[in-house]
Design an enzyme around this catalytic site. Structure first.
Site, mmCIF file in Angstrom:
data_model
loop_
_atom_site.group_PDB
_atom_site.id
_atom_site.type_symbol
_atom_site.label_atom_id
_atom_site.label_comp_id
_atom_site.label_asym_id
_atom_site.label_seq_id
_atom_site.Cartn_x
_atom_site.Cartn_y
_atom_site.Cartn_z
ATOM 1 N N ASP A 94 20.885 -32.036 22.466
ATOM 2 C CA ASP A 94 22.232 -31.502 22.326
ATOM 3 C C ASP A 94 22.835 -31.455 23.721
ATOM 4 O O ASP A 94 22.270 -30.823 24.620
ATOM 5 C CB ASP A 94 22.211 -30.104 21.702
ATOM 6 C CG ASP A 94 21.731 -30.115 20.261
ATOM 7 O OD1 ASP A 94 21.744 -31.186 19.624
ATOM 8 O OD2 ASP A 94 21.348 -29.037 19.774
ATOM 9 N N GLU A 106 28.173 -33.389 14.305
ATOM 10 C CA GLU A 106 27.753 -32.693 15.519
ATOM 11 C C GLU A 106 28.086 -33.587 16.699
ATOM 12 O O GLU A 106 27.350 -34.532 16.999
ATOM 13 C CB GLU A 106 26.253 -32.371 15.496
ATOM 14 C CG GLU A 106 25.865 -31.377 14.428
ATOM 15 C CD GLU A 106 24.394 -30.973 14.506
ATOM 16 O OE1 GLU A 106 23.666 -31.424 15.423
ATOM 17 O OE2 GLU A 106 23.977 -30.200 13.638
ATOM 18 N N HIS A 154 25.114 -33.851 19.387
ATOM 19 C CA HIS A 154 23.727 -34.221 19.094
ATOM 20 C C HIS A 154 23.523 -35.727 19.238
ATOM 21 O O HIS A 154 24.058 -36.511 18.458
ATOM 22 C CB HIS A 154 23.326 -33.778 17.682
ATOM 23 C CG HIS A 154 21.889 -34.064 17.364
ATOM 24 N ND1 HIS A 154 20.885 -33.154 17.607
ATOM 25 C CD2 HIS A 154 21.295 -35.159 16.845
ATOM 26 C CE1 HIS A 154 19.730 -33.682 17.234
ATOM 27 N NE2 HIS A 154 19.950 -34.907 16.772
#
Length: 180
Positions: free
Chosen positions: A98, A145, A148
């Site tokens: 991340d 996301e 990510h």
């Protein structure tokens, strides 16, 4: 051990409590000390350096390797759709990271940040893909996301970039893993 392993809600690691044997600390700015597999760590270092050298962007790791037991704690009762069940998290492979910025941009702000755009345009050069694109929730089983990234190696990341594939499931012709 393959860097091409596809892990999602329907494709658990085998064994589910897998621990990569080649984890190393990633020497980059971070929130928590990141660990990744050696090959992925080297690629993250190169990518973060290129972001600084090419664009003046200073990236940071917010989360990288997470053990099975850590994932058990994070998953809890399973009410957060962005948290993978234990044994089904890319973080557990040592290949997921991340990414945020040193200036404090984390998670959602990566969608609209210049750094996030740089990553979307350039991550493939270092062997990474944005793992959970906004238009592929029905394929990956996870909400978008923007932070990510998943290491798959330069060859595969470049091939996916050139052919327009954005998910491992689609590239490898695997069934979708929709959200529960």
């Amino acid at each position: 051990m393959s860097i091409w392993v596809v892990v999602n809600r329907d494709r658990p690691l085998n064994p589910e409590d897998f621990v990569p044997p080649d984890l190393v600390e990633v020497p980059v700015a971070h929130t928590w000390v990141p660990e990744m597999r050696q090959e992925a760590s080297d690629a993250v270092v190169a990518m973060f350096q290129a972001a600084a050298d090419e664009a003046g962007y200073f990236l940071a790791s917010n989360s990288a390797y997470r053990s099975y037991s850590t994932q058990v704690d994070l998953y809890g009762d399973g009410d957060d759709p962005t948290t993978a069940p234990p044994g089904r998290s890319e973080h557990q492979t040592g290949l997921g990271i991340d990414i945020g910025t040193e200036r404090g941009c984390t998670f959602e702000c990566m969608e609209d940040s210049e750094e996030g755009q740089w990553l979307r345009d350039n991550a493939y050069r270092f062997g990474f893909i944005l793992r959970y694109p906004a238009d592929k929730v029905d394929v990956t089983g996870y909400p978008h996301e923007a932070w990510h990234y998943r290491y798959i190696g330069v060859d595969l990341a470049t091939k996916m970039h050139e052919t327009g594939y954005t998910t491992l499931e689609e590239f490898f012709g695997l069934p979708a893993a929709p959200m529960p």
